[in-house]
Design a protein around this motif. Structure first.
Motif, PDB file in Angstrom:
ATOM      1  N   MET A   1      -1.587  -3.402 -26.594  1.00  0.00           N
ATOM      2  CA  MET A   1      -1.874  -2.515 -25.504  1.00  0.00           C
ATOM      3  C   MET A   1      -1.602  -3.254 -24.187  1.00  0.00           C
ATOM      4  SD  MET A   1      -4.703   0.234 -25.493  1.00  0.00           S
ATOM      5  CE  MET A   1      -6.180  -0.138 -24.700  1.00  0.00           C
ATOM      6  N   SER A   2      -1.004  -2.538 -23.198  1.00  0.00           N
ATOM      7  CA  SER A   2      -0.647  -3.187 -21.938  1.00  0.00           C
ATOM      8  C   SER A   2      -1.851  -3.266 -21.011  1.00  0.00           C
ATOM      9  CB  SER A   2       0.481  -2.429 -21.268  1.00  0.00           C
ATOM     10  OG  SER A   2       0.043  -1.154 -20.878  1.00  0.00           O
ATOM     11  N   LYS A   3      -1.739  -4.238 -20.114  1.00  0.00           N
ATOM     12  CA  LYS A   3      -2.806  -4.494 -19.140  1.00  0.00           C
ATOM     13  C   LYS A   3      -2.732  -3.447 -18.031  1.00  0.00           C
ATOM     14  CE  LYS A   3      -4.476  -8.329 -16.413  1.00  0.00           C
ATOM     15  NZ  LYS A   3      -4.206  -9.692 -15.992  1.00  0.00           N
ATOM     16  N   PRO A   4      -3.854  -2.858 -17.543  1.00  0.00           N
ATOM     17  CA  PRO A   4      -3.820  -1.852 -16.480  1.00  0.00           C
ATOM     18  C   PRO A   4      -3.346  -2.470 -15.160  1.00  0.00           C
ATOM     19  CG  PRO A   4      -6.098  -2.386 -17.039  1.00  0.00           C
ATOM     20  CD  PRO A   4      -5.213  -3.099 -18.021  1.00  0.00           C
ATOM     21  N   ALA A   5      -2.694  -1.656 -14.326  1.00  0.00           N
ATOM     22  CA  ALA A   5      -2.171  -2.121 -13.043  1.00  0.00           C
ATOM     23  C   ALA A   5      -3.311  -2.471 -12.095  1.00  0.00           C
ATOM     24  CB  ALA A   5      -1.305  -1.042 -12.425  1.00  0.00           C
ATOM     25  N   ASN A   6      -3.069  -3.484 -11.280  1.00  0.00           N
ATOM     26  CA  ASN A   6      -4.039  -3.920 -10.275  1.00  0.00           C
ATOM     27  C   ASN A   6      -3.952  -2.972  -9.075  1.00  0.00           C
ATOM     28  OD1 ASN A   6      -5.632  -5.180  -8.396  1.00  0.00           O
ATOM     29  ND2 ASN A   6      -4.788  -7.217  -8.781  1.00  0.00           N
ATOM     30  N   LYS A   7      -5.005  -2.177  -8.889  1.00  0.00           N
ATOM     31  CA  LYS A   7      -5.004  -1.161  -7.836  1.00  0.00           C
ATOM     32  C   LYS A   7      -4.988  -1.783  -6.443  1.00  0.00           C
ATOM     33  CE  LYS A   7      -7.222   2.265 -10.716  1.00  0.00           C
ATOM     34  NZ  LYS A   7      -8.393   3.076 -10.979  1.00  0.00           N
ATOM     35  N   LYS A   8      -5.598  -2.930  -6.268  1.00  0.00           N
ATOM     36  CA  LYS A   8      -5.611  -3.595  -4.954  1.00  0.00           C
ATOM     37  C   LYS A   8      -4.217  -4.098  -4.598  1.00  0.00           C
ATOM     38  CE  LYS A   8     -10.435  -5.023  -4.974  1.00  0.00           C
ATOM     39  NZ  LYS A   8     -11.368  -6.146  -4.969  1.00  0.00           N
ATOM     40  N   ALA A   9      -3.479  -4.634  -5.541  1.00  0.00           N
ATOM     41  CA  ALA A   9      -2.129  -5.131  -5.287  1.00  0.00           C
ATOM     42  C   ALA A   9      -1.196  -3.980  -4.920  1.00  0.00           C
ATOM     43  CB  ALA A   9      -1.600  -5.889  -6.496  1.00  0.00           C
ATOM     44  N   ILE A  10      -1.311  -2.877  -5.633  1.00  0.00           N
ATOM     45  CA  ILE A  10      -0.476  -1.708  -5.334  1.00  0.00           C
ATOM     46  C   ILE A  10      -0.825  -1.167  -3.948  1.00  0.00           C
ATOM     47  CG2 ILE A  10       0.018   0.678  -5.996  1.00  0.00           C
ATOM     48  CD1 ILE A  10      -0.350  -0.196  -8.912  1.00  0.00           C
ATOM     49  N   ALA A  12      -2.120  -2.813  -1.368  1.00  0.00           N
ATOM     50  CA  ALA A  12      -1.641  -3.759  -0.358  1.00  0.00           C
ATOM     51  C   ALA A  12      -0.125  -3.623  -0.176  1.00  0.00           C
ATOM     52  CB  ALA A  12      -2.007  -5.184  -0.749  1.00  0.00           C
ATOM     53  N   PHE A  13       0.604  -3.438  -1.257  1.00  0.00           N
ATOM     54  CA  PHE A  13       2.054  -3.278  -1.194  1.00  0.00           C
ATOM     55  C   PHE A  13       2.413  -2.003  -0.421  1.00  0.00           C
ATOM     56  CE2 PHE A  13       5.993  -1.521  -2.937  1.00  0.00           C
ATOM     57  CZ  PHE A  13       6.866  -2.569  -2.650  1.00  0.00           C
ATOM     58  N   VAL A  14       1.738  -0.912  -0.700  1.00  0.00           N
ATOM     59  CA  VAL A  14       2.016   0.357  -0.034  1.00  0.00           C
ATOM     60  C   VAL A  14       1.694   0.261   1.461  1.00  0.00           C
ATOM     61  CG1 VAL A  14       1.319   2.793   0.126  1.00  0.00           C
ATOM     62  CG2 VAL A  14       1.747   1.757  -2.113  1.00  0.00           C
ATOM     63  N   VAL A  15       0.554  -0.318   1.804  1.00  0.00           N
ATOM     64  CA  VAL A  15       0.157  -0.446   3.207  1.00  0.00           C
ATOM     65  C   VAL A  15       1.143  -1.331   3.971  1.00  0.00           C
ATOM     66  CG1 VAL A  15      -1.618  -1.382   4.752  1.00  0.00           C
ATOM     67  CG2 VAL A  15      -2.279   0.050   2.820  1.00  0.00           C
ATOM     68  N   SER A  16       1.555  -2.455   3.383  1.00  0.00           N
ATOM     69  CA  SER A  16       2.506  -3.340   4.067  1.00  0.00           C
ATOM     70  C   SER A  16       3.874  -2.675   4.199  1.00  0.00           C
ATOM     71  CB  SER A  16       2.608  -4.684   3.355  1.00  0.00           C
ATOM     72  OG  SER A  16       3.091  -4.511   2.035  1.00  0.00           O
ATOM     73  N   ALA A  17       4.303  -1.889   3.208  1.00  0.00           N
ATOM     74  CA  ALA A  17       5.579  -1.181   3.304  1.00  0.00           C
ATOM     75  C   ALA A  17       5.541  -0.151   4.425  1.00  0.00           C
ATOM     76  CB  ALA A  17       5.915  -0.514   1.979  1.00  0.00           C
ATOM     77  N   ILE A  18       4.428   0.553   4.570  1.00  0.00           N
ATOM     78  CA  ILE A  18       4.292   1.537   5.646  1.00  0.00           C
ATOM     79  C   ILE A  18       4.299   0.836   7.004  1.00  0.00           C
ATOM     80  CG2 ILE A  18       2.704   3.204   6.700  1.00  0.00           C
ATOM     81  CD1 ILE A  18       1.910   4.039   3.832  1.00  0.00           C
ATOM     82  N   ALA A  19       3.598  -0.289   7.115  1.00  0.00           N
ATOM     83  CA  ALA A  19       3.551  -1.038   8.376  1.00  0.00           C
ATOM     84  C   ALA A  19       4.940  -1.542   8.761  1.00  0.00           C
ATOM     85  CB  ALA A  19       2.565  -2.196   8.270  1.00  0.00           C
ATOM     86  N   LEU A  20       5.698  -2.064   7.805  1.00  0.00           N
ATOM     87  CA  LEU A  20       7.059  -2.527   8.082  1.00  0.00           C
ATOM     88  C   LEU A  20       7.964  -1.371   8.499  1.00  0.00           C
ATOM     89  CD1 LEU A  20       7.642  -5.194   5.303  1.00  0.00           C
ATOM     90  CD2 LEU A  20       7.576  -5.562   7.764  1.00  0.00           C
ATOM     91  N   THR A  21       7.812  -0.230   7.876  1.00  0.00           N
ATOM     92  CA  THR A  21       8.617   0.934   8.226  1.00  0.00           C
ATOM     93  C   THR A  21       8.317   1.399   9.645  1.00  0.00           C
ATOM     94  OG1 THR A  21       8.660   1.630   5.904  1.00  0.00           O
ATOM     95  CG2 THR A  21       9.225   3.300   7.555  1.00  0.00           C
ATOM     96  N   VAL A  22       7.053   1.472   9.996  1.00  0.00           N
ATOM     97  CA  VAL A  22       6.665   1.878  11.356  1.00  0.00           C
ATOM     98  C   VAL A  22       7.189   0.867  12.380  1.00  0.00           C
ATOM     99  CG1 VAL A  22       4.688   2.196  12.911  1.00  0.00           C
ATOM    100  CG2 VAL A  22       4.665   3.221  10.627  1.00  0.00           C
ATOM    101  N   ALA A  23       7.068  -0.421  12.096  1.00  0.00           N
ATOM    102  CA  ALA A  23       7.560  -1.451  13.012  1.00  0.00           C
ATOM    103  C   ALA A  23       9.074  -1.333  13.189  1.00  0.00           C
ATOM    104  CB  ALA A  23       7.186  -2.835  12.502  1.00  0.00           C
TER     105      ALA A  23
END
Length: 176
Positions: A1-10, A12-23
């Protein structure tokens, strides 16, 4: 069985991608970094009181650029000072007939020899703000100051200046 995804990492990735896009949209979307600008300097005698960074640079009443810097060059030998006003002109504001000049410096030197001059003029009588007016004054002598002892960067060209009527009146009153 696979390990569940880390919700905090996902997250953080989404927030940083949005910040880079806005910048990226703010920096590149303003267009200031993608626009070609020609840099010029003019050396004025006397006071530049009323001239501010951001003041318009006009050619026959049409705004073609803006003032970017006002610098005082003081001479320690004779305690004199020259006031350099640096400004940018947007070439997109000019259209010309005929072939495009291969050498910008040579073309500008020909225009200067034909009478291209800069002078400070009143932008607003109420506020006392000044602006730079560039036009052809064939009858005015060529007076270049910046090339004497101030080394200008290669991409900055000097446009000679002429005195305004107010400056002439002030000099006459000083002599009296």
């Amino acid at each position: 069985m696979s390990k569940p995804a880390n919700k905090k990492a996902i997250g953080a990735f989404v927030v940083s991608a949005i910040a880079l896009t806005v910048a990226a949209v703010v920096v590149l979307g303003s267009g200031k970094f993608l626009v070609q600008k020609d840099l010029y300097v003019s050396f004025f005698r006397g006071s530049v009181k009323g001239l501010r960074v951001g003041a318009p640079v006009v050619f026959r009443g049409a705004q073609v650029g803006q003032v970017t810097d006002v610098i005082i060059y003081a001479d320690r030998k004779d305690y004199s000072a020259q006031i350099a006003v640096r400004y940018e002109i947007l070439p997109k504001n000019f259209r010309s007939r005929g072939p495009e000049p291969k050498d910008r410096n040579k073309y500008m030197q020909e225009m200067i020899q034909s009478g291209l001059r800069a002078k400070m003029v009143m932008q607003s009588m109420v506020t006392g703000q000044l602006m730079i007016n560039i036009d052809f004054y064939e009858d005015k002598p060529l007076r270049l100051l910046g090339t004497q002892e101030i080394e200008l960067p290669e991409d900055v060209l000097e446009i000679p200046t002429i005195e305004t009527a107010m400056q002439k009146i002030a000099e006459t009153l000083d002599e009296i």
